[in-house]
Design an enzyme around this catalytic site. Structure first.
Site, PDB file in Angstrom:
ATOM      1  N   GLY A 105       8.360   7.675  24.402  1.00 38.86           N
ATOM      2  CA  GLY A 105       8.620   6.281  23.998  1.00 38.86           C
ATOM      3  C   GLY A 105       8.460   5.334  25.117  1.00 38.86           C
ATOM      4  O   GLY A 105       8.564   4.268  24.961  1.00 38.86           O
TER       5      GLY A 105
ATOM      6  N   CYS B 186      -6.168   6.424  -5.937  1.00 35.86           N
ATOM      7  CA  CYS B 186      -7.402   6.170  -5.054  1.00 35.86           C
ATOM      8  C   CYS B 186      -8.549   6.375  -6.340  1.00 35.86           C
ATOM      9  O   CYS B 186      -8.694   7.120  -7.008  1.00 35.86           O
ATOM     10  CB  CYS B 186      -7.963   7.166  -4.047  1.00 35.86           C
ATOM     11  SG  CYS B 186      -9.506   7.054  -3.625  1.00 35.86           S
TER      12      CYS B 186
ATOM     13  N   CYS C 120     -11.108   9.331  -5.457  1.00 42.09           N
ATOM     14  CA  CYS C 120     -10.479  10.756  -5.567  1.00 42.09           C
ATOM     15  C   CYS C 120      -9.266  11.031  -6.200  1.00 42.09           C
ATOM     16  O   CYS C 120      -8.818  12.123  -6.096  1.00 42.09           O
ATOM     17  CB  CYS C 120     -10.537  11.132  -4.029  1.00 42.09           C
ATOM     18  SG  CYS C 120      -9.041  10.793  -3.110  1.00 42.09           S
TER      19      CYS C 120
ATOM     20  N   CYS D 116      -8.784   5.374  -0.807  1.00 40.93           N
ATOM     21  CA  CYS D 116      -8.272   5.669   0.440  1.00 40.93           C
ATOM     22  C   CYS D 116      -8.689   5.179   1.695  1.00 40.93           C
ATOM     23  O   CYS D 116      -9.933   4.846   1.663  1.00 40.93           O
ATOM     24  CB  CYS D 116      -8.476   7.449   0.471  1.00 40.93           C
ATOM     25  SG  CYS D 116      -7.890   8.225  -0.714  1.00 40.93           S
TER      26      CYS D 116
ATOM     27  N   CYS E 254     -10.624  11.369   1.675  1.00 37.13           N
ATOM     28  CA  CYS E 254     -11.158  10.989   0.338  1.00 37.13           C
ATOM     29  C   CYS E 254     -12.426  11.630   0.311  1.00 37.13           C
ATOM     30  O   CYS E 254     -12.748  12.170  -0.876  1.00 37.13           O
ATOM     31  CB  CYS E 254     -11.359   9.600   0.283  1.00 37.13           C
ATOM     32  SG  CYS E 254     -11.901   8.679  -1.388  1.00 37.13           S
TER      33      CYS E 254
END
Lengths: 315, 366, 207
Positions: A39, A248, A251, A273, A279
């Site tokens: 980080g 979605c 899908c 998606c 997807c």
């Protein structure tokens, strides 16, 4: 895996992976320190790349320093393999490193991304390289680098909490939807890059190595695998991710990040998606969304299915 | 139907073909050669070399041609090319006192040893469009008369004249062997040394540096500057090869240099004296070096014990925003798809509006 | 690097061992291995290399050096590494300045850990720049045959057992002090034969 044995073939007018070896060494050293201090933003001597600053030069330098002839590269932008900048960066590495490329998340050993983390959980040994426009999570609160560096140095993050709390008092909840700051390994507040906060939980305890490159700002940072990554929040206002009432349209997935696609100028739209490979993979396995049979929706889906072929034409 | 930015490879390649066609323009018009650009658009070449950090007229001219005359794009092309070049040596400092002067003026004195040399300048041209240049047959081969006497060999810097009296701050060279900060290999670091600041300003966008320099004159900065000297001409570049151990001449470069003289009130330790601001560029670019010298002086606020109150005195602000390759890249990146983040914001706005509506309805019901 | 450094003799070209035969690709493989080692701390990572380095360097140690050192990285060698062909090897192949002052070193090559100096004599970084700390490359006889210790921290799923051999008795007590400095502190890579184990500063080690 034997990278030396596998002969690399690339455009030899350039160094392998474009960067000279001295630059790679400098970036590699920065990457090792970045992994050792999760980080924390390591300054590095970023180079000019043949792509505009802000368009992924940091991610490209990290990828170029990591990648070898035996790697398989996936490049996504907004979760999609076929957005113009993803195509452009993938072409670049095909040309200067001759590496194999893929759209399949599970087949890739190195994934360069802008704005998304793939839906499919990553595996050990995979490297996820994020393109980062602004690595400093405190920059919007304090424009001066000398000041923000001090704040990180002494872990003075009060200002950030105040900012988030102001949202709560104004809107009733935190109004940050992307680039949502995280606390890494309990020490550094870090920008996850402009991924939607939907993706934040995927950063924690990920099995893959997550590397972040900011070319214009000349910073590199990292999250090693199995590392604590907490989205900043408050006990009475816990962190939440986006949800959609829709599945979605193509899908039928209910657990993925959805893009809103405008279909006409009469308010017609569908949600699909953003992760195009996720997807397509689901559709291949027989999953169908509510608009899977709609001609307009199918036209949309086709544009991503044919992208690999188009790319081969162009080589 | 409308499909956002999903275009892929073919769209990109076609775009490249279209730009090549547009660049060439009308096929009836003869194609511009890189040599023509180098010879006849020399000042554009000078700017591109300076901000591109590569002294090569031919490459700069090529970049200008490739960029259709977009100088910021040409600078980017040259910078990206520069990244791929190996570094053979670091040159010795150039000595502008030994310059083969083409132009040299001082605003601080009426006359100076070596004389004022007007040289080629637009300063006293009347800015009237010259339609002769637009004539089909061109302008032929204009010739300037040769001077009656050659210029003096030695042309001391005007600032050195003040130096003899101790009226201007001494200019101390860095200690022998001290490494000069190199922005092309190290990230920016603060507080920045003068070497880092000057390198940044030399590579910095001419328009940005000009505007900042201007701001110091208008009141966003407290110094009254005099153009101590502006000179332009050829200097030789030397390197010391490791195996030889002494300096050899590797070629000449044309540079422009400006020394601004500024007042300084003095401090407890130092008597009042003049201070300096410095500007240097490749080729001929007086606008850039004068503006650079103004900003250089403004950025010395800290070391002079002055309060930094104005944009041009704020080194983080100036240094982080001067580079047009960085700036143009980041501004232009907004053209990239951001629809994932935009979707997140759409969600939020809808939610906030719904909450707002609910609140109003609830209040109305009460 | 000061004049009169006894390490600064002209390389004896005759006895010089070759470096990487394909520097671009071998360095890339070695880097990925050390990146994995530092990321998945505590695991043994095999490093494929054909290097035949000067004694006392093991192939993994030599590959690390050739991958990470250059003229920008002051390197400190312990007495065992400074003896023999190693200094010329590193100077010739990496161009790395060899320094006598521990505090100036970006990297330390420790070939005999039993006599290694205390961690706190190396750079530990600064509050605002914790990356400005040394990385100690420590060559050990075995990465698996030593006393078993429990490692925890970033890169480790829960806890893992690691058994580095050949370390001095107070090594782990010193490590606890180093870890307590977090985010400051040195980082360590252990090398033995053709394998590596990473020990970044964030790892907590208990017996």
């Amino acid at each position: 895996m034997n990278a030396v044995a596998k002969k690399a073939s690339w455009d030899e007018a350039y160094n392998f992976a474009y960067l000279d070896e001295q630059t790679k060494r400098m970036i590699r050293r920065a990457l090792l320190k970045a992994v050792a201090i999760p980080g924390y933003q390591v300054p590095f001597g970023g180079r000019e790349m043949p792509l505009a600053y802000g368009w992924g030069t940091g991610g490209m330098q990290v990828t170029a320093s990591v990648i070898g002839p035996s790697d398989t590269l996936k490049v996504i932008d907004q979760g999609a393999d076929d957005t113009t900048n993803a195509v452009s960066i993938r072409r670049f590495f095909k040309r200067v490193a001759g590496v194999a490329t893929t759209e399949a998340t599970e087949e890739a050993s190195v994934i360069q991304t802008r704005h998304r983390i793939p839906e499919k959980p990553l595996k050990e040994g995979q490297v996820l390289v994020y393109q980062v426009p602004q690595p400093e999570p405190l920059r919007k609160l304090e424009p001066r680098e000398t000041e923000t560096r001090k704040m990180h140095g002494y872990a003075e993050y009060g200002l950030m909490h105040v900012r988030l709390y102001e949202d709560i008092s104004r809107f009733g909840h935190i109004a940050t939807t992307y680039s949502y700051p995280v606390m890494v390994n309990g020490r550094y507040v870090m920008s996850p890059s402009p991924i939607p906060k939907f993706d934040n939980p995927k950063m924690e305890n990920n099995k893959a190595i997550q590397l972040f490159g900011a070319g214009r700002e000349k910073r590199i940072y990292a999250i090693p695998p199995y590392t604590r990554v907490k989205s900043l929040d408050f006990d009475d206002h816990p962190f939440e991710v986006q949800r959609w009432p829709q599945a979605c349209a193509l899908c039928g997935a209910r657990n993925s990040y959805l893009d809103e696609v405008v279909l006409d100028d009469k308010g017609g739209r569908m949600f699909v998606c953003s992760d195009t490979h996720f997807c397509a993979d689901r559709q291949e396995k027989g999953h169908r969304g509510p608009m899977a049979a709609d001609p307009a929706a199918r036209a949309f889906a086709r544009s991503s299915e044919t992208s690999e072929q188009k790319e081969d034409d162009g080589r | 139907m409308y499909v956002a930015v999903k275009g892929g490879e073919r769209a990109i390649l076609n775009s490249h073909k279209l730009i090549a066609e547009t660049r060439r323009g009308d096929g009836q018009v003869p194609e511009l050669s890189v040599r023509q650009i180098g010879e006849q658009l020399g000042l554009a070449v000078d700017r591109v070399m300076t901000e591109g950090s590569v002294y090569d007229r031919e490459l700069a001219a090529l970049a200008i041609k490739q960029a259709q005359g977009d100088l910021v794009e040409a600078i980017f092309l040259l910078r990206a090319y520069r990244t791929t070049l190996p570094r053979f040596a670091v040159s010795e400092p150039i000595d502008t006192a030994t310059m083969l002067v083409q132009r040299r003026v001082s605003a601080a004195y009426k006359d100076i040893p070596g004389g004022q040399v007007l040289g080629p300048t637009y300063d006293y041209t009347h800015r009237l469009l010259d339609f002769a240049l637009a004539a089909e047959e061109g302008v032929g081969l204009p010739e300037a008369p040769e001077a009656e006497a050659p210029l003096d060999e030695g042309m001391p810097h005007v600032a050195d004249i003040l130096d003899h009296e101790g009226l201007i701050e001494e200019e101390r060279p860095d200690s022998e062997g001290a490494e000069v900060f190199d922005l092309t290999r190290e990230p920016m670091s603060f507080p920045a040394g003068r070497d880092q600041r000057l390198q940044n300003l030399a590579r910095g966008d001419e328009g940005f540096v000009l505007a900042l320099g201007y701001s110091t004159q208008r009141g966003y900065g407290g110094n009254h500057p005099f153009a101590g000297e502006i000179r332009m001409g050829e200097v030789s570049v030397e390197i010391v090869p490791e195996e030889l151990g002494f300096a050899i001449d590797i070629g000449d470069v044309v540079v422009s240099e400006c020394q601004m003289i500024n007042q300084f009130e003095g401090s407890k330790e130092k008597p009042p004296q003049f201070t300096r601001g410095y500007g240097l560029s490749f080729g001929h670019n007086e606008r850039k070096v004068m503006a650079m010298a103004l900003v250089d002086r403004a950025l010395r606020a800290r070391e002079m014990g002055e309060t930094a109150m104005y944009p041009a005195q704020d080194e983080e602000f100036v240094l982080y925003h001067a580079d047009n390759v960085e700036a143009a890249g980041f501004v232009s990146h907004l053209k990239l798809p951001h629809y994932v983040d935009f979707q997140a914001e759409l969600n939020l706005i809808r939610k906030l509006r719904q909450e707002h509506q609910d609140r109003l309805e609830k209040e109305a019901a009460e | 690097m000061s004049d009169g450094n006894p390490m600064l003799t002209a390389p004896d070209m005759e006895g010089l061992k070759p470096g990487f035969s394909e520097p671009v690709f071998e360095a890339q493989v070695a880097f990925r291995t050390v990146l994995n080692a530092m990321s998945y701390a505590g695991r043994v990572h095999a490093l494929e290399t054909k290097l035949d380095p000067p004694a006392p360097l093991d192939p993994a140690m030599a590959a690390l050096a050739l991958t990470l050192f250059d003229f920008d990285t002051p390197v400190w060698l312990d007495a065992a590494a400074a003896d023999g062909g190693t200094p010329d090897f590193l100077r010739f192949h990496c161009g790395a300045p060899l320094v006598a002052a521990l505090g100036e070193a970006r990297f330390a090559v420790v070939a005999d850990p039993s006599k290694m100096p205390p961690f706190d004599r190396f750079a530990i970084g600064e509050d605002r720049y914790p990356d400005r700390s040394a990385t100690l490359l420590i060559q050990v006889p075995s990465l698996t045959g030593g006393p078993a210790m429990a490692w925890r921290g970033p890169g480790i799923d829960g806890a893992t057992t690691v058994a580095i051999a050949g370390l001095p008795a107070d090594f782990w007590a010193q490590w606890a002090d180093n870890h307590a400095l977090y985010p400051l502190g040195v980082d360590v890579v252990f090398a033995a034969g053709r394998a590596l184990v990473g020990l970044p500063r964030g790892i907590q080690v208990e017996g």
